[in-house]
Design a protein around this motif. Structure first.
Motif, PDB file in Angstrom:
ATOM      1  N   SER A 131       6.932 -55.702 -44.422  1.00 39.24           N
ATOM      2  CA  SER A 131       6.068 -54.635 -43.892  1.00 39.24           C
ATOM      3  C   SER A 131       5.261 -53.988 -45.014  1.00 39.24           C
ATOM      4  CB  SER A 131       6.904 -53.585 -43.162  1.00 39.24           C
ATOM      5  OG  SER A 131       7.918 -53.096 -44.021  1.00 39.24           O
ATOM      6  N   TYR A 183       2.280 -56.222 -46.030  1.00 40.69           N
ATOM      7  CA  TYR A 183       1.130 -56.008 -45.126  1.00 40.69           C
ATOM      8  C   TYR A 183       0.347 -54.770 -45.539  1.00 40.69           C
ATOM      9  CZ  TYR A 183       1.785 -59.585 -41.522  1.00 40.69           C
ATOM     10  OH  TYR A 183       1.833 -60.782 -40.849  1.00 40.69           O
ATOM     11  N   GLN A 192       4.452 -60.029 -39.222  1.00 39.46           N
ATOM     12  CA  GLN A 192       4.613 -58.780 -38.483  1.00 39.46           C
ATOM     13  C   GLN A 192       3.483 -58.715 -37.451  1.00 39.46           C
ATOM     14  OE1 GLN A 192       7.058 -56.328 -40.299  1.00 39.46           O
ATOM     15  NE2 GLN A 192       7.524 -58.344 -41.097  1.00 39.46           N
TER      16      GLN A 192
END
Length: 232
Positions: free
Chosen positions: A50, A53, A69
């Motif tokens: 995460s 990203y 994700q």
């Protein structure tokens, strides 16, 4: 493209990678790339997917590798989709089977990832659907490599990603007492290369990206040679 330079004036490539690939795949790519581009400076950060990203969407890093994700508007991704693999003790009668069902594994002690990990969540789900009992007896941050020591009798098993399988072979861990099999209810493992979508890449980052893609293809070929790469 905004070309980042360090104090010596060399171009800087910033890479954010999920931990599983930051330790082996990225250094292996760098070792090949530096022969072509010895003056490039490379900064590698190991981050949870995460966070990778986030770093790419804010253009803090040039290239990311992460477990997939939800798609972000500011990130372009090259996707890879494969199935997770079941790990069994070689002496387990189930080792004679090519494909393992949740019913086969019911009540057996699983060397699993922690409860919030997507593999564990998927296992809970497919066991429920198949009216089998999921027993996460041993829980690890990274069951992918821990399972090699734990799956040492017919009452234990694990389910790991193809990348974990690749790392097990790269670390030369002793796999003489375990076997790897396909699951009847597949658990997807999806990862990808991420780049910022709203900013052109520097030529040097583009060049590194092509080396990285080749290294990933090499990794997948090595897994496939061992007969445990199942594309989704």
């Amino acid at each position: 493209a905004l070309i980042k330079k360090n104090e010596t004036g060399s171009e800087l490539i910033k890479i954010a990678s999920m931990p599983l690939l930051a330790e082996m795949l990225i250094p292996s790519t760098i070792s090949k790339f530096k022969k072509k581009s010895p003056n490039s400076n490379i900064f590698v950060s190991s981050r949870q997917s995460s966070a990778v990203y986030q770093e790419i969407s804010t253009q803090t890093f040039d290239i990311g590798i992460a477990e997939l994700q939800k798609k972000k508007a500011l990130v372009n991704q090259k996707e890879y989709h494969y199935e997770c693999i079941c790990v069994l003790f070689s002496g387990d009668p189930l080792a004679k089977k090519k494909i393992i069902t949740p019913k086969d594994l019911s009540k057996k002690k699983c060397a699993s990832f922690q409860p919030n990990h997507f593999i564990t969540k998927n296992l809970i789900n497919i066991f429920e659907k198949n009216k089998a009992i999921f027993n996460p007896h041993y829980q690890f941050q990274n069951a992918g490599t821990s399972c090699v020591s734990i799956v040492d009798n017919s009452d234990t098993y694990s389910v790991i990603s193809p990348i974990s399988f690749w790392l097990i072979s790269k670390f030369n861990l002793d796999t003489s007492k375990i076997v790897f099999r396909r699951l009847s209810s597949s658990i997807p493992y999806s990862f990808g290369i991420l780049i910022p979508s709203h900013q052109p890449m520097s030529q040097i980052a583009k060049s590194f990206l092509s080396y990285l893609e080749i290294e990933i293809e090499n990794m997948l070929r090595e897994i496939d040679k061992k007969g445990v790469l199942f594309k989704i």
